[in-house]
Design a protein around this motif. Structure first.
Motif, PDB file in Angstrom:
ATOM      1  N   GLN A 414      16.155  -0.628 -12.162  1.00  0.00           N
ATOM      2  CA  GLN A 414      17.063  -0.739 -10.881  1.00  0.00           C
ATOM      3  C   GLN A 414      17.147   0.932 -10.915  1.00  0.00           C
ATOM      4  OE1 GLN A 414      20.133  -2.534 -12.999  1.00  0.00           O
ATOM      5  NE2 GLN A 414      20.006  -4.888 -13.251  1.00  0.00           N
ATOM      6  N   ALA A 415      16.757   1.143 -11.474  1.00  0.00           N
ATOM      7  CA  ALA A 415      16.926   3.038 -11.376  1.00  0.00           C
ATOM      8  C   ALA A 415      15.364   3.199 -10.408  1.00  0.00           C
ATOM      9  CB  ALA A 415      17.710   3.644 -12.296  1.00  0.00           C
ATOM     10  N   LYS A 416      14.258   2.429 -10.601  1.00  0.00           N
ATOM     11  CA  LYS A 416      13.123   3.309  -9.895  1.00  0.00           C
ATOM     12  C   LYS A 416      13.126   2.502  -8.479  1.00  0.00           C
ATOM     13  CE  LYS A 416       9.424   4.317 -11.894  1.00  0.00           C
ATOM     14  NZ  LYS A 416       9.027   3.747 -13.208  1.00  0.00           N
ATOM     15  N   TYR A 417      14.195   1.509  -8.595  1.00  0.00           N
ATOM     16  CA  TYR A 417      12.780   0.411  -7.553  1.00  0.00           C
ATOM     17  C   TYR A 417      14.614  -0.237  -6.490  1.00  0.00           C
ATOM     18  CZ  TYR A 417       8.494   0.139  -9.952  1.00  0.00           C
ATOM     19  OH  TYR A 417       7.193   0.088 -10.331  1.00  0.00           O
ATOM     20  N   ASP A 418      13.680  -0.674  -5.652  1.00  0.00           N
ATOM     21  CA  ASP A 418      14.936  -1.460  -4.208  1.00  0.00           C
ATOM     22  C   ASP A 418      15.431  -2.749  -4.579  1.00  0.00           C
ATOM     23  OD1 ASP A 418      16.156  -1.048  -1.400  1.00  0.00           O
ATOM     24  OD2 ASP A 418      14.965  -2.639  -1.488  1.00  0.00           O
ATOM     25  N   GLU A 419      16.832  -2.466  -4.776  1.00  0.00           N
ATOM     26  CA  GLU A 419      17.038  -4.515  -5.499  1.00  0.00           C
ATOM     27  C   GLU A 419      16.715  -4.670  -4.856  1.00  0.00           C
ATOM     28  OE1 GLU A 419      21.492  -5.766  -6.168  1.00  0.00           O
ATOM     29  OE2 GLU A 419      21.188  -3.900  -5.442  1.00  0.00           O
ATOM     30  N   VAL A 420      16.701  -5.331  -3.103  1.00  0.00           N
ATOM     31  CA  VAL A 420      16.632  -5.969  -2.365  1.00  0.00           C
ATOM     32  C   VAL A 420      15.003  -6.015  -2.039  1.00  0.00           C
ATOM     33  CG1 VAL A 420      16.473  -6.909   0.040  1.00  0.00           C
ATOM     34  CG2 VAL A 420      17.836  -5.597  -0.806  1.00  0.00           C
ATOM     35  N   LEU A 421      13.666  -5.134  -2.287  1.00  0.00           N
ATOM     36  CA  LEU A 421      12.413  -5.193  -1.524  1.00  0.00           C
ATOM     37  C   LEU A 421      12.065  -5.108  -2.829  1.00  0.00           C
ATOM     38  CD1 LEU A 421      12.460  -3.647   1.675  1.00  0.00           C
ATOM     39  CD2 LEU A 421      12.801  -6.265   0.689  1.00  0.00           C
ATOM     40  N   ASP A 422      12.235  -4.749  -4.393  1.00  0.00           N
ATOM     41  CA  ASP A 422      11.658  -4.857  -5.566  1.00  0.00           C
ATOM     42  C   ASP A 422      10.101  -3.750  -5.852  1.00  0.00           C
ATOM     43  OD1 ASP A 422      10.262  -6.695  -7.633  1.00  0.00           O
ATOM     44  OD2 ASP A 422      11.496  -5.029  -8.126  1.00  0.00           O
ATOM     45  N   ILE A 423      10.789  -2.098  -4.588  1.00  0.00           N
ATOM     46  CA  ILE A 423       9.655  -1.547  -4.389  1.00  0.00           C
ATOM     47  C   ILE A 423      10.388  -0.554  -4.892  1.00  0.00           C
ATOM     48  CG2 ILE A 423       7.746  -2.969  -2.800  1.00  0.00           C
ATOM     49  CD1 ILE A 423       9.495  -1.150  -0.389  1.00  0.00           C
ATOM     50  N   TYR A 424       9.236   0.841  -5.016  1.00  0.00           N
ATOM     51  CA  TYR A 424       9.720   2.049  -4.885  1.00  0.00           C
ATOM     52  C   TYR A 424      10.931   2.335  -4.067  1.00  0.00           C
ATOM     53  CZ  TYR A 424       6.555   3.695  -8.693  1.00  0.00           C
ATOM     54  OH  TYR A 424       5.210   3.995  -9.874  1.00  0.00           O
ATOM     55  N   ASN A 425      12.223   2.933  -4.654  1.00  0.00           N
ATOM     56  CA  ASN A 425      13.428   3.661  -3.323  1.00  0.00           C
ATOM     57  C   ASN A 425      12.707   5.440  -3.137  1.00  0.00           C
ATOM     58  OD1 ASN A 425      14.279   5.487  -5.976  1.00  0.00           O
ATOM     59  ND2 ASN A 425      15.096   4.216  -6.812  1.00  0.00           N
ATOM     60  N   ARG A 426      13.358   5.437  -2.328  1.00  0.00           N
ATOM     61  CA  ARG A 426      12.966   6.832  -1.443  1.00  0.00           C
ATOM     62  C   ARG A 426      13.017   7.684  -2.411  1.00  0.00           C
ATOM     63  NH1 ARG A 426      16.055   8.718   4.139  1.00  0.00           N
ATOM     64  NH2 ARG A 426      15.008  11.274   4.133  1.00  0.00           N
ATOM     65  N   ARG A 427      14.041   7.562  -3.776  1.00  0.00           N
ATOM     66  CA  ARG A 427      14.057   8.805  -4.652  1.00  0.00           C
ATOM     67  C   ARG A 427      13.296   8.725  -5.277  1.00  0.00           C
ATOM     68  NH1 ARG A 427      15.149   9.319  -9.593  1.00  0.00           N
ATOM     69  NH2 ARG A 427      15.941   6.954 -10.041  1.00  0.00           N
ATOM     70  N   THR A 428      11.861   8.086  -5.772  1.00  0.00           N
ATOM     71  CA  THR A 428      11.322   7.728  -6.981  1.00  0.00           C
ATOM     72  C   THR A 428      10.220   7.815  -6.057  1.00  0.00           C
ATOM     73  OG1 THR A 428      12.223   5.566  -8.078  1.00  0.00           O
ATOM     74  CG2 THR A 428      10.631   5.587  -8.623  1.00  0.00           C
ATOM     75  N   ILE A 429       9.886   8.111  -5.380  1.00  0.00           N
ATOM     76  CA  ILE A 429       8.638   8.339  -4.288  1.00  0.00           C
ATOM     77  C   ILE A 429       8.664   9.259  -4.248  1.00  0.00           C
ATOM     78  CG2 ILE A 429       9.072   7.534  -1.615  1.00  0.00           C
ATOM     79  CD1 ILE A 429       5.908   6.691  -3.375  1.00  0.00           C
TER      80      ILE A 429
END
Length: 830
Positions: A414-429
């Protein structure tokens, strides 16, 4: 003890049964493998080449039938020792000038290379060329033609000496009949074609059926009369009860020629109605189906006939072929999509995308698999009985441990991935890029933004919009996994992709694959949705830091939006320079706002009959040297300052009108330009009204020029502003007519008094053979009680012609460029 004995007995029985089952399964597998091994075919030596012929193709190697023609010819010619060369006429692209060029080329080729024994002619233009030049260039040479859509041309050619071949009979009527049976409730038949030989033949057949099917409405769409964008709009607006017949249509009104793949993609993405095709090509790409000739079989037979002639048969004894067997093809998925009756289709119909049945795929070795499964099952039962009690406790403990591990993984996820799309979020990438990539690494950063996604949210709701994003992510994820890319959600409808070990280019495979995914129709229940996306990219250069590449890619993406969306822009030195120049221009604009840094030039508008000045167009300039409108106007638009320029120019014009009046000069109306971004200046109309009152200028002396697109938006805000201008007595002018949608229909209801015909239409159509188009537009505008101003007139003959056509007003360099106010007010034509 008794329970243990029972378990032991069951275990022994299952072990005894599993051994013969395993042996029997092995025997079946061996039998399947032995029978499945193909015996090697005997290697045959190539046939010695004994003849050489020339194939004259009417079009080019990208033409949709060319590959089928070549396959058919090679199947019949090569085994018989006949080799061929190909020359291309490009007849659909170059017109008569291209045919003349081809004549000179072929004449020189045949003069220098007298090695051909016969001629193959592909399609109508090649046959016409051969007939025209038979005696001069091909004396006594046998010629076999195919792909001829003009029956009379094919028949007359068969009556000439040394000519024989095939008429390419058209199965359009069969296709239409089949479409009617499949869709009995749809009563509008739409034909999409061009002006090629095949296109003209198709439309003639199409119209000939109107009397036969009087209950149907027949609609003709000639692709050569429309631009690509206009054609897309027409296809998108087809009635719900229509059927589209996609014929030969690879040219547009600007003589652009599109490949079959490109045109098919446009038609499928734009039209939401069933699409039928009476030609080969487009199968499995969104075409529902149709009946057409087998081009490959036709050309194979043509090659066989040519071989007979070269081997001594008399060409006079070979009959003219008027009928080629048909081939019916349909898309299984689209048949299912429209819930159509498969029994209506002919029994020999070829179905594309038909799923392979389970039995077809696995039936041959299911018995062996069944026996193997049975043996394994018996073995597992035996093993599980022994371990059942001991493993139960271990399983319980393991489940507890797994739950703890799973919960920890979920929190990290949950901390690394987007909740809706299940891919990296902005901070992680961002962190990954910063920590993984150095300045010396090779990689590319791409930011994707879905065009007009806000409209999708408004029209379909957030839930369905999220589903659309999830669908896109699933498609892009497949590319990312294959290529080792990193994919992240960068914003609401923005994605960021990092492609390691590649500096992408505009036409690289990675970008092509991305555009294929983004432009593919998205299924929405019984409908499909076509979207576009704007992409910006920045490639590593061993200088720029990874974080800066994200900023660069985002800037390039915004540039792609400015350039019209649905495209890719790669950040380069020009963009960097442009960004720096824009900063300078912003500073100059700010200084001009604060220090009276603008002035106006006036281009005279001349009455075509009296040759006297009837008005002016006011054009803004900056006093700062070297800064031109093409530079500062776009910057002002992007920066939200265009409303300030709009107010400044309006006040300068009204003050100039007052100065001319006070100087005793004769006044004429002056028009000022109005930008669509000025709609947000809600006080502009009141500002204009106050200025007119302050300087005591009659409203009819001020005119407002509005671009065509703003009228077409039909927003409530725009309509209200137009109404207020009219209430003040200010005339509205439509500027740049002919550069946008340019439909004559909407001119009957928009509140415009004067139409300004754009210079591009003057350059294109004010020529011999086309100038009736300009004349008809002028007369039509007069019928609609609107005046016509013709822009961009630079030559005396243009003025004379337009005057003869009845144009009201002429504007252009023939009379005067934009000039200062003191010169403009005394300007007279020479």
């Amino acid at each position: 003890m008794k329970k243990r004995e029972t378990y032991t007995l069951l275990r022994n029985i299952t072990l005894i049964l599993s051994v013969p089952s395993l042996i029997f399964a092995a025997v079946l597998f061996l039998r399947f493998i032995v029978l499945g091994i193909e015996k090697p075919k005997a290697v045959q030596a190539p046939v010695e080449v004994s003849h050489r012929v020339l194939f004259i193709s009417s079009y080019n190697p990208l033409y949709f039938t060319y590959e089928s023609q070549v396959r058919g010819l090679e199947k019949s010619l090569y085994p018989r020792g006949i080799e061929y060369d190909v020359v291309y006429m490009y007849a659909d692209e170059r017109g008569q000038a291209g045919i003349d060029m081809f004549y000179n080329f072929l004449k020189a080729k045949l003069k220098d290379q007298k090695k051909y024994e016969a001629i193959l002619l592909g399609d109508d233009d090649a046959l016409k060329f051969a007939i025209d030049h038979q005696n001069e260039m091909f004396p006594k040479m046998p010629m076999v033609y195919f792909g001829i859509n003009d029956y009379e041309l094919a028949r007359k050619a068969s009556e000439r000496p040394n000519m024989i071949g095939f008429y390419e009979n058209d199965y359009l009527e069969e296709t239409i009949n089949l479409a009617m049976q499949l869709f009995p409730k749809r009563k509008t038949l739409v034909a999409l074609h061009d002006q090629s030989s095949a296109g003209l033949s198709d439309i003639e057949i199409f119209w000939s059926l109107r009397e036969k099917y009087k209950e149907y409405a027949f609609v003709d769409l000639d692709a050569t009369l429309f631009s690509q964008n206009d054609l897309i709009l027409l296809l998108e607006s087809l009635p719900n009860d229509s059927i589209l017949f996609y014929m030969t249509c690879y040219s547009d009104k600007s003589r652009n020629v599109y490949s079959m793949l490109s045109r098919t993609s446009t038609v499928v993405r734009s039209a939401s109605v069933p699409i039928f095709r009476n030609y080969v090509g487009g199968e499995g790409m969104g075409i529902l189906g149709g009946v057409h000739i087998d081009v490959e079989e036709q050309c194979e037979k043509a090659g066989e006939i040519l071989a007979e002639i070269l081997n001594g048969s008399k060409i006079e004894s070979i009959p003219f072929v008027e009928q080629i067997p048909s081939r019916t093809t349909f898309d299984y998925n689209l048949m299912k999509h429209y819930n159509l009756d498969f029994s209506i289709l002919p029994s020999d119909t070829v179905l594309y995308n038909r799923p392979v049945t389970f039995w077809e795929q696995y039936g041959k070795f299911l018995p062996a698999v069944g026996m193997l499964i049975l043996a394994m099952l018996l073995f597992l039962i035996s093993s599980n009985i022994s371990r059942k009690i001991a493993t139960e406790l271990a399983r319980s403990l393991q489940e507890s441990r797994n739950r703890l591990i799973q919960r920890e993984e979920e929190l990290q996820h949950q901390a690394k991935y987007d909740e809706v799309l299940d891919i990296y979020n902005r901070r992680t990438i961002t962190e990954w890029l910063h920590n993984t990539m150095g300045k010396g690494d090779v990689y590319s950063v791409i930011i994707i933004d879905i065009d007009n996604f806000k409209m999708l949210n408004e029209n379909y709701g957030h839930s369905l919009a999220d589903s659309i994003l999830q669908y896109l992510v699933a498609m892009i994820r497949g590319l990312a996994e294959d290529g080792g890319w990193k994919l992240a959600r960068f914003g609401g409808d923005e994605f960021l992709i990092v492609i390691p070990n590649e500096r992408i280019s505009m036409d690289c495979e990675s970008i092509k694959a991305l555009f294929d995914v983004l432009r593919s129709p998205i299924p929405l229940g019984d409908e499909t949705l076509a979207i576009t996306a704007s992409m910006g990219a920045s490639c590593s250069d061993e200088i720029t830091a990874p974080d800066q590449h994200i900023i660069n890619a985002e800037g390039a993406m915004y540039e792609a939006k400015v350039r019209g969306k649905n495209g890719l822009v790669i950040y380069d030195d020009d963009m960097k320079k442009k960004a720096q120049e824009e900063i300078v221009i912003k500073e100059k604009l700010q200084h001009a706002f604060d220090n009276d840094g603008f002035f106006m030039l006036y281009q005279p508008q001349i009455d075509s009959q009296t040759k006297k000045v009837s008005g002016y167009e006011a054009l803004v300039r900056m006093k700062e040297p070297g800064i031109y409108p093409g530079q500062f106007i776009p910057v002002a638009e992007r920066s939200g300052w265009i409303w300030r320029i709009g107010r400044i120019t309006t006040e300068l014009v009204i003050k100039q009108l007052a100065a001319w009046r006070d100087g005793g000069k004769e006044l004429h109306p002056v028009s000022v330009n109005y930008s669509s971004n000025q709609l947000n200046d809600h006080g502009y109309v009141g500002f204009v009204e106050d200025l007119l009152k302050k300087y005591d200028i009659p409203p009819y002396l001020l005119e407002i020029e509005i671009t065509e697109g703003l009228f077409l938006e039909k927003s409530a805000l725009a309509d209200e502003i137009f109404r207020r201008f009219k209430d003040l007595g200010i005339r509205l002018l439509m500027d740049d007519f002919g550069t946008g949608y340019s439909s004559l229909g909407y001119l009957t209801y928009i509140p415009v008094d004067v139409i300004k015909l754009d210079k591009s239409l003057v350059d294109t159509y004010l020529v011999d053979g086309k100038d009736s188009f300009i004349k008809n537009i002028i007369h039509l505008m007069h019928d609609l009680d609107k005046e016509m101003i013709i822009e961009g007139v630079e030559e005396e003959w243009q003025f004379n012609r337009l005057r003869e056509f009845g144009a009201d007003t002429i504007q252009g360099y023939f009379f005067s460029k934009p000039i200062p106010a003191d010169e403009a007010i005394v300007f007279q034509t020479k």
